[in-house]
Write an enzyme that holds these catalytic residues in place. Structure first.
Site, PDB file in Angstrom:
ATOM      1  N   THR A  33       0.804  -1.217   0.000  1.00 25.36           N
ATOM      2  CA  THR A  33       0.000   0.000   0.000  1.00 25.36           C
ATOM      3  C   THR A  33       0.843   1.276   0.000  1.00 25.36           C
ATOM      4  O   THR A  33       0.321   2.353  -0.260  1.00 25.36           O
ATOM      5  CB  THR A  33      -0.958  -0.009   1.200  1.00 25.36           C
ATOM      6  OG1 THR A  33      -0.317  -0.589   2.337  1.00 25.36           O
ATOM      7  CG2 THR A  33      -2.203  -0.833   0.890  1.00 25.36           C
ATOM      8  N   GLU A  34       2.153   1.130   0.303  1.00 29.82           N
ATOM      9  CA  GLU A  34       3.097   2.239   0.121  1.00 29.82           C
ATOM     10  C   GLU A  34       4.477   1.676  -0.123  1.00 29.82           C
ATOM     11  O   GLU A  34       4.916   0.743   0.548  1.00 29.82           O
ATOM     12  CB  GLU A  34       3.166   3.160   1.353  1.00 29.82           C
ATOM     13  CG  GLU A  34       1.980   4.053   1.578  1.00 29.82           C
ATOM     14  CD  GLU A  34       2.187   4.995   2.762  1.00 29.82           C
ATOM     15  OE1 GLU A  34       3.362   5.370   3.054  1.00 29.82           O
ATOM     16  OE2 GLU A  34       1.187   5.345   3.405  1.00 29.82           O
ATOM     17  N   ASN A  35       5.167   2.263  -1.086  1.00 26.69           N
ATOM     18  CA  ASN A  35       6.581   2.017  -1.339  1.00 26.69           C
ATOM     19  C   ASN A  35       7.027   3.120  -2.281  1.00 26.69           C
ATOM     20  O   ASN A  35       6.322   3.456  -3.230  1.00 26.69           O
ATOM     21  CB  ASN A  35       6.792   0.627  -1.960  1.00 26.69           C
ATOM     22  CG  ASN A  35       8.245   0.361  -2.345  1.00 26.69           C
ATOM     23  OD1 ASN A  35       8.555   0.140  -3.510  1.00 26.69           O
ATOM     24  ND2 ASN A  35       9.141   0.366  -1.370  1.00 26.69           N
TER      25      ASN A  35
END
EC number: 3.2.1.21
Length: 449
Positions: free
Chosen positions: A356-358
């Site tokens: 969901t985040e990178n």
């Protein structure tokens, strides 16, 4: 030497793999006193001298509140499958828990435009912007806040039912608990290690209390949570230093995932924080460990540690490693190691995973040619895509990837200096300029068919 090209591996190019971008309400919306939006802890933190780099605030940010249509069109132009956003608690309900329809209507317009463009809508209910009136009552140190969060989740899932593909209760409870209440680096700026475990317990309790309402009100949507995870290693083979690396991962990863997936907190927390014990009432852990449809994973860096000589660890940064503008070590292998490790630890309890985040911050600027050549970001993303493919090859069920972030934005305590976006934002003019990474992502998504 030619610049790198964004080239996700074939394992991530199939029609069932979801490609998205992500943002958060306080970081992009601005309009923090518009249409009845109530003050939140990050507004208070911004107005506290010395807390935010360069004295920046989120008052205007990317002006997304007024420019959302343009930003959705930008996402459609890039060809992404999905958009992960967050809603601002203080924008949609008042202190008595009554709905603020002007705020709700903003999110309805945003979600409807995303639907018109064929973009899936993944909504995070809490991305750190706790209403200030709740902090004044104790914030996440007050068990009552978990029940107020459940009321908020109930309202949102009733009002937005049918407009959301995936609900995420909390974003990165580790940050809220530790950075917000343990070391004071984030809002509300409390710095007492005794606060961290009670704050975490109430955050996770709020998550568990929210799940039944989300399921009842919007049964067609997936339900999950987002955890930030970090790889902890030591460059020393000494047993005490290897133990320190284990303790790092316990406090950063297992502190959140064990209660969600095993129904209990890791025992090693007693070694780390014997002075911090939450009040766990009967039934709490069953509430927290209810099944989820997915687990969101945020990953950015590896931390090298050694023993502090007691039951803890100290960061011991490595020399001569690649780092981002944040000073974080670039270590894609850590993502693969963690995902494979989670599969081994949690087995069938581990739900399908979405990254969901990178992403990474770099000091990006628009060049004389009118373009932004973010070569380090392209290389960073390619290597993390390979790490994901490696984890999938080892049997980890990874369903999608959301790049952080769609566009440069207010980076919390670092203000506007650190740029994480695929799209460059000129904060004076609010002009959006897709960086090379965005243009190459567009090419990949178009070629995927």
């Amino acid at each position: 030497m030619s610049s790198p090209r964004l080239s996700p591996p074939a394992a991530l190019a199939g029609p069932d793999f979801l490609w998205g971008v992500a943002t958060a309400s306080f970081q992009i919306e601005g309009a923090w006193a518009t249409d009845g939006r109530l003050p939140c802890i990050w507004g208070t933190f911004c107005n506290t001298p010395g807390k935010i780099l360069n004295g920046d605030t989120g008052e205007f940010a990317c002006d997304h509140y007024h420019r959302y249509a343009q930003d959705v069109d930008l996402m459609a132009e890039l060809g992404v499958d999905a958009y992960r956003l967050s809603t601002a608690w203080g924008r949609v309900m008042d202190e008595q828990g009554k709905p603020n329809h002007k705020g709700l209507d903003f999110y309805k317009r945003l979600l409807d435009r995303l639907q018109e463009k064929g973009i899936q809508r993944w909504v995070t209910l809490y991305h750190w912007d706790l209403p200030q009136y709740l902090e004044d009552r104790g914030g996440w140190l007050n068990r009552d806040t978990a029940y107020r969060f459940a009321e908020y989740a109930d309202l949102m899932s009733r009002e937005l039912a049918g407009r959301v593909d995936g609900w995420m209760t909390l974003n990165e409870p580790w940050c809220s608990a530790f950075l917000g209440y343990g070391n004071g680096h984030h809002a509300p700026g409390k710095a007492n290690i005794a606060y961290v475990r009670p704050a975490m317990h109430h955050l996770l309790l709020g998550h568990g209390l929210a799940l039944p309402a989300l399921k009842a009100n919007d049964p067609g949507a997936k339900r999950g949570i987002v955890a930030n995870v970090g790889r902890g290693t030591s460059d020393s083979a000494a047993p005490e230093d290897q133990d320190a690396a284990m303790l790092y991962e316990v406090q950063h990863n297992n502190w959140v995932l064990d209660p969600l997936l095993k129904g209990h907190y890791p025992k090693a927390l007693e070694r780390l924080w014997p002075e911090s014990r939450p009040l766990v009432l009967e039934g709490d852990m069953a509430t927290i460990s209810q099944p989820m449809d997915f687990l969101g994973i945020n990953y950015y860096f590896r931390t090298n540690v050694r023993s502090d000589g007691k039951d803890g660890f100290v960061d011991t940064p490595l020399a001569d490693v690649e780092r981002t503008q944040m000073g974080w070590e670039v270590h894609p292998q850590g993502l693969q190691d963690l995902l494979v490790g989670f599969k081994a630890q949690y087995g069938d309890k581990l739900p399908p995973i979405y990254i969901t985040e990178n992403g990474m911050a770099s000091d990006d600027a628009v060049g004389a040619d009118g373009q932004v050549h973010d070569t380090q970001r392209i290389s960073f993303l390619n290597r993390h895509f390979e790490a994901l493919a490696g984890a999938k090859a080892k049997g980890v069920d990874i369903r999608g990837y959301f790049c952080w972030s769609l566009m440069d934005n207010f980076e919390w305590a670092f203000g506007y200096e650190r740029r994480f976006g695929l799209v460059h934002v000129d904060y004076e003019t609010q002009k959006r300029t897709p960086k090379d990474s965005a243009l190459q992502l567009k090419e990949f998504l178009a070629a995927r068919g």
